[in-house]
Design an enzyme around this catalytic site. Structure first.
Site, mmCIF file in Angstrom:
data_model
loop_
_atom_site.group_PDB
_atom_site.id
_atom_site.type_symbol
_atom_site.label_atom_id
_atom_site.label_comp_id
_atom_site.label_asym_id
_atom_site.label_seq_id
_atom_site.Cartn_x
_atom_site.Cartn_y
_atom_site.Cartn_z
ATOM 1 N N SER A 226 22.859 -79.542 -86.033
ATOM 2 C CA SER A 226 23.852 -78.636 -85.452
ATOM 3 C C SER A 226 25.216 -78.644 -86.125
ATOM 4 O O SER A 226 26.022 -77.745 -85.886
ATOM 5 C CB SER A 226 24.033 -78.944 -83.959
ATOM 6 O OG SER A 226 22.885 -78.581 -83.240
ATOM 7 N N LYS B 44 34.443 -77.387 -79.537
ATOM 8 C CA LYS B 44 33.081 -76.948 -79.224
ATOM 9 C C LYS B 44 32.873 -76.950 -77.711
ATOM 10 O O LYS B 44 33.262 -77.890 -77.013
ATOM 11 C CB LYS B 44 32.063 -77.866 -79.913
ATOM 12 C CG LYS B 44 30.617 -77.398 -79.772
ATOM 13 C CD LYS B 44 29.668 -78.265 -80.603
ATOM 14 C CE LYS B 44 28.230 -77.779 -80.457
ATOM 15 N NZ LYS B 44 27.281 -78.560 -81.281
ATOM 16 N N SER C 9 23.899 -75.720 -83.491
ATOM 17 C CA SER C 9 24.578 -75.242 -82.301
ATOM 18 C C SER C 9 26.093 -75.109 -82.472
ATOM 19 O O SER C 9 26.773 -74.505 -81.630
ATOM 20 C CB SER C 9 24.294 -76.190 -81.126
ATOM 21 O OG SER C 9 24.783 -77.492 -81.380
#
Length: 466
Positions: free
Chosen positions: A180, A81, A156
């Site tokens: 997220s 990520k 996210s």
């Protein structure tokens, strides 16, 4: 030769590399082919570096040929990520302020991935500074849903969920403040777990005592989530709030929990605490009915989380202002409006406001402790909506009712965040239009292994869903 594909489980892929059925290099090429096929449209993986990945896969193959001890994820392609630091790779946070930034260190989560033997291929796309549950930013653009590219992949960790669902990687990491790890899992039809506070330690942090966001695993199935959690979890002396259980506590094999007699509380909206799209509600009700038919003791019940909204919004704003306030002051035109507004919402907060937030969070934790004295798990929606059109920053209405801001549609996730309890999103069905819908399972703080076993049972039960 092997029948292994990019759709094989991470456990199957790791076993195939370990026993020599396939090399790390061959496995990487399978995934690079899929990335080449799907990523131009979906935009899940950013900062892709195929040649560096090939060089690392060759090192992994040489290590195995030399008889070196290898980790549980040896040879598996992996994209980190873009909010997590991977030494020597771009680390943009999806922000133009950091568009040219390259990480000079591995953060702890990445250290553990590297030690477990993954082959890094790139980063996964995020919203700016992981703010919001729709993945778009001015550096790399928008990530699209792999089931329907006209729809959002969530966020996210939207790039991570999309890359998983489309077979670009077998596992993915993420982080979760307001949903997220869970919202994008629901949107993309994969599994995302927000572990108990302290389960996956983080370092470095600007504030080791700030506990709103946690790192965690994503995968296409619950067993693979357990595998990744076994690598990410465990104490570290740099993280003073880390829980003491070793990561191996969560390693497969994972026996599904017996459903007969399982005490399941279920609620669509936690007592009218938020609006839920009727298509999502239908999937939650159908899941509860399947559990009841299989022998679970299902009751409509929910904890009183009426303090959660003020708690989350107060602590989120305080956290964003403390972490990003100076950066906003120095770069006043470089933030999307919703993120700027959330940072500025922290400016007028007083010590009394923050103290209230933490006192309420303590009360919420006690509420959950008492609630799970009578129930094994809580079943509720992961996201209040199915994937929405990719052109929208957030769903402005649910069932025709207007959302007051870009956070209100995520309450089903962030109400759970501020309790500190572990929660997991498991694919449970689709809307009539074929869009994925996940259900959220929550357990008491510290019961991560139990939650995984229940999730595995639910996954097995729903395996024949239409």
């Amino acid at each position: 030769m092997t029948d292994l594909t990019v759709g094989s489980t991470a456990r199957e892929q790791a076993a195939a590399v370990r026993d020599g059925t396939i090399s790390a290099t061959e496995l990487l090429e399978l995934h690079l082919d899929r990335i080449e096929e799907r990523n131009p449209e979906l935009n899940a993986i950013v900062s892709l570096d195929a040649e560096r990945a090939r060089a690392w896969a060759a090192v992994a193959d040489q290590a195995q040929a030399s008889g070196e001890e290898t980790g549980p994820l040896h040879g598996l392609p992996f994209a980190v990520k873009d909010t997590h630091a991977l030494k020597g790779w771009p680390h943009t946070f999806g922000s133009p302020v950091y568009a040219d930034h390259v990480a000079d260190h591995d953060e702890l989560l990445v250290e553990r991935l590297r030690g477990a033997g993954v082959v890094f291929v790139g980063k996964t796309n995020v919203p700016e500074f992981a703010s919001g549950s729709h993945t778009f930013n001015p550096v790399f653009g928008v990530t699209r849903n792999p089931v329907d590219p006209t729809r959002s992949a969530g966020g996210s960790s939207g790039g991570a969920a999309c890359a998983l669902a489309s077979g670009m990687v077998p596992l993915a990491d993420g982080s979760d403040m307001g949903g997220s790890l869970r919202n994008p899992a629901s949107f993309c039809g994969v599994v995302g777990m927000r572990p108990s506070l302290g389960r996956v330690p983080e370092w470095p942090l600007y504030n080791q005592w700030e506990t709103t966001s946690v790192g965690g695993p994503m995968a296409r199935n619950v067993g693979d989530v357990a595998l990744l959690l076994s690598v990410l979890a465990g104490p570290d002396p740099r993280a003073p709030q880390a829980l003491g259980d070793a990561g191996t506590t969560f390693a497969p094999p994972l026996a599904p929990a017996p459903i007969a007699g399982l005490k399941v509380a279920t609620s669509i909206d936690l007592g009218a605490a938020f609006e839920v799209d009727h298509r999502v509600a239908d999937v939650v009700r159908a899941t509860a009915a399947r559990l009841s038919d299989a022998g679970a003791a299902v009751t409509e019940a929910h904890p009183d989380l009426s303090l959660a909204d003020d708690t989350f919004r107060t602590l989120r704003a305080w956290h964003f202002q403390a972490k990003l306030g100076r950066l906003l002051a120095d770069n006043p035109t470089s933030f999307k409006p919703s993120l700027e507004a959330n940072i500025r919402a922290g400016e007028p907060l007083t010590g009394a406001d923050v103290a209230r937030g933490y006192a309420q969070r303590t009360s919420l934790s006690e509420t959950m402790r008492l609630f799970f004295g009578h129930h094994d798990v809580l079943l509720l929606p992961t996201s209040q909506v199915p994937p929405f059109p990719v052109e929208h920053e957030f769903p402005e209405t649910i069932n025709g009712n207007e959302m007051p801001d870009y956070l209100a549609w995520m309450r089903s996730a962030y109400f759970i965040s501020v309790t500190g309890c572990p929660a997991i999103s498991v694919p449970a069905g689709t809307t009539p239009e074929g869009l994925p819908v996940g259900v959220q399972l929550v357990a008491r703080h510290g019961a991560d292994r139990q939650l995984l076993e229940v999730a595995a049972a639910v996954e097995e039960l729903l395996a024949d869903r239409a």
